[in-house]
Design an enzyme around this catalytic site. Structure first.
Site, PDB file in Angstrom:
ATOM      1  CD  GLU A 424       1.547  -4.426  -1.877  1.00 49.02           C
ATOM      2  OE1 GLU A 424       1.796  -3.269  -1.846  1.00 49.02           O
ATOM      3  OE2 GLU A 424       2.546  -5.146  -2.134  1.00 49.02           O
ATOM      4  CG  ASP A 498       8.466  -3.185   1.448  1.00 53.32           C
ATOM      5  OD1 ASP A 498       8.208  -2.387   0.068  1.00 53.32           O
ATOM      6  OD2 ASP A 498       7.316  -3.847   1.851  1.00 53.32           O
TER       7      ASP A 498
HETATM    8 ZN    ZN Z   1       5.695  -4.140   0.357  1.00 52.63          ZN
END
Ligand code: ZN
Ligand code: ADP
Ligand code: MG
Length: 659
Positions: A424, A498
């Site tokens: 993160e 992602d």
């Molecule tokens: Zn991620």
């Protein structure tokens, strides 16, 4: 649903038991004597009492007596005689002062024997029928007296102080408390108070507790029922229970009805598998009509709880029903500390117990888990005969509970948490490094839903996205994986989302927006545009060759973005490290702090210093918020003190103005 054994076994057993008992009862052990011996004994004044039944006389002698019969001598005390037709018997008994009792024999054994087969037959058919209908568990409830399925408490002691955190929910519920305390104030000016509130959240987060606290704060009766208890084998029973419940609440008004597990009956109607579930629908319909049937001036509030709001019947959520939803989420780190504080309130705690650290070590714990933790620690301390619960006890308890929780849920291990934090932090720093993306709202490693953590940008409203904007977006998407890789030297499954997002975006650039090699043609992909959720699928009208070419373009874009990300992450590794460490300590970081950390790292601040700076600022912000809340509460109290509650309008509510 629990599976229980067939209740008819019980019924049959009981019937048999009664029959057998009766049989034995009818012939208690007593010496059989002849009628003439009996009359002799009576005339001799030896008999104390007799019971006359249809064809036997049973009795007691005053004392043990020798009897001669058929040449044998026996000592008897209680006896039994077969009666003969003898009109002089009664006068004879009376003359000799024998206490006399007549008894009609119990008709039960006979009746049971004649009806037993029928009962068993009916039972059998009933059982088969119910099995076909809805499973055995419902049959079990037959015969259980459930005249009262709901609990009723008139004096609830729980208050909002017993519920840690959930400040927003409490604010909403305070309005309800105020209404229940003083309904006239609201009714008189025609204010509409929500009739139904729906508390939504995972199990153990304090939904029941909050509902009780509302009743406790308002000082009104609290009627609870678990929706699953409405479900019965008889169609219509659930509905009549609902009626009773609401009836009772109306009588007790102002009052709170709390329906737990609303989803078990409130599921979308007509969505059942294998035919409609009549019972459920009737019960649900009854709830709906009861809620509609409330007069506006009835001060009964219905609070329901569920962890599956998505499957509720839309009719339940319409205005006038459960139209207010209050989300009760898993506690944040700060809230976890408060929950722990609530639960150690009356436990002797050693000085070395650091609740703050405990809170940071318990991600994904619900309020109930935390309560369990304090209890477990107390048990461990008690077992070793300690007076105080110490840090080691908490540690041991934590290990146990985490082990238990880890089976089957998503509580991350320390190692996983570390990777999560760097992942993160990678997204966040990549974001901060890009010029056109605007601001970050916050970054957190608090797991929620399927995601381990997330970085939330402040949404920036824009009409057009430039190619550069897309490229920067790709860098952010790759930031997580690249940071992870730099930390561990390998790659994990944590970045799957992602990658998908990045690939979709690159495809869109090439196929739809002409941002690949050729700027003048939109080929249209076989996938819809990402922003529309990919629902509109388009015809693929280009050759295989073109397709290959376009895919090559997509790859090129992704490759370029990935290597750009690698540069960004290694150039800003100090910032990534500083932010990741801070995330591990404080779980959630505001976006402004990330931007600040990024700047400071550029100016040469070390990772450690950055971590310390962020932690200090997070704590300062927390303190400010706490102080603000206190001030607001103080102001509120003062306002109330200055302006006394309005006196109750003598007009009956029904004449008051309506909105
Ligand atoms: Zn991620
Ligand atoms: P739910 O109804 O949401 O499943 P409960 O209200 O039954 O959860 O919570 C179970 C127990 O967990 C409560 O009795 C309480 O002791 C503890 N608990 C849960 N959340 C909190 C909280 N926010 N503050 C204090 N205790 C809590
Ligand atoms: Mg509950």
């Amino acid at each position: 649903m629990k599976r229980t054994f067939n209740p008819w076994f019980f019924v049959i057993l009981i019937i048999l038991g009664v029959v057998v008992f009766n049989q034995f009862n009818a012939r208690p052990p007593g010496s059989e004597i002849s009628y003439s011996t009996f009359t002799n004994l009576v005339e001799g004044g030896k008999v104390a009492e007799v019971v006359i039944e249809q064809n036997t006389i049973r009795g007691e002698l005053k004392a043990e007596t020798q009897v001669d019969e058929d040449g044998q001598t026996r000592a008897i005390r209680s006896f039994q005689v077969t009666t003969v037709e003898d009109p002089t018997l009664i006068p004879l008994l009376q003359e000799n002062g024998v206490s006399l009792e007549g008894r009609v024999p119990s008709p039960w054994p006979g009746l049971l024997f004649s009806f037993l087969p029928i009962v068993i037959l009916i039972g059998f058919f009933w059982f088969v029928f119910m099995r076909a209908q809805g499973g055995p568990s419902q049959v079990m409830q037959f015969g259980q007296s459930k005249a009262k399925t709901y609990g009723r408490e008139n004096k609830v002691k729980t208050t909002f102080d017993d519920v840690a955190g959930h400040e927003e929910a409490k604010q909403e519920l305070k309005e309800v408390v105020d209404f229940l305390k003083n309904p006239q104030k609201y009714l008189r000016i025609g204010a509409e108070i929500p009739k139904g509130m729906l508390l939504v959240g995972p199990p153990g987060t304090g939904k029941t507790l909050l509902a009780r606290a509302v009743a406790g704060e308002a000082g009104v009766p609290f009627l609870t029922v678990s929706a699953s208890e409405f479900m019965e084998m008889f169609v219509g029973v659930g509905a009549s229970r609902v009626r009773n419940l609401f009836e009772e609440a109306r009588k007790a008004s102002p009052a709170i009805i709390f329906i737990d597990e609303l989803d078990s009956i409130g599921r979308r109607r007509g969505a059942g598998i294998g035919g409609g579930h009549d019972e459920r629908e009737q019960t649900l319909n009854q709830i709906l009509s009861e809620m509609d049937g409330f007069e506006k001036d009835t001060s009964v509030i219905i609070i329901a709880a569920t962890n599956r709001p998505d499957i509720l019947d839309p009719a339940l959520l319409r205005p006038g029903r459960f139209d207010r939803q209050v989300t009760i989420g898993l506690p944040t780190q700060r809230e976890r500390e408060q929950v722990l504080r609530v639960h150690v309130r009356n436990k002797p705690i050693a000085d070395d117990v650091n609740l703050e650290r405990l809170a940071s070590a318990t991600p994904m714990f619900s309020g109930a888990d935390l309560e369990n933790l304090t209890n477990e620690a107390a048990l461990i301390a008690a077992r070793t005969g300690k007076q105080l619960i110490s840090w080691t006890d908490f540690n041991e308890a934590l290990d146990r509970i985490v082990l238990g929780l880890r089976r089957g849920s998503l509580v991350p291990s320390d190692k996983e948490r570390q990777i999560l934090a760097f992942h993160e932090a990678g997204h966040a720093v990549a974001f901060a490094s890009q010029p056109d993306l605007g601001h970050i709202r916050k970054v957190t490693i608090m797991p929620r839903g399927g995601a381990g953590g997330f970085m939330a940008p402040l949404s920036k409203e824009e009409m057009f996205f430039s190619r550069e904007r897309f490229q920067q977006q790709l860098v952010v998407a790759f930031g997580g994986r690249v940071a992870e890789k730099k930390l561990t030297g390998t790659i994990s499954s944590g970045a799957s989302n992602d990658l998908k997002q990045a690939t979709d975006m690159a495809k869109q650039m090439v196929f739809d927006l002409g941002m690949g090699g050729e700027e003048f043609v939109a080929w249209g992909s076989d996938q819809g545009p990402v922003f529309l959720g990919g629902e509109i699928s388009r015809r693929k009208d280009f050759s295989e060759e073109t397709a290959r070419e376009l895919e090559g373009e997509v790859n090129k874009i992704l490759e370029a973005a990935y290597s750009a990300t690698e540069t960004v992450i290694s150039n800003n590794w100090v910032a990534v490290e500083g932010v990741a460490r801070a995330l591990l300590e404080r779980e959630t970081i505001e976006g402004t702090l990330i931007e600040k950390a990024f700047e400071r790292a550029r100016e040469g601040m070390s990772a450690d210093e950055i971590t310390r700076m962020i932690v200090a600022e997070v704590d300062a912000a927390e303190r400010r918020m706490a102080a603000d809340a206190q001030r607001a509460a103080e102001a509120d109290r003062q306002r109330r003190a200055e302006r006394p509650a309005p006196t109750i309008d003598p007009r009956p509510a029904s004449e008051g103005p309506r909105s």
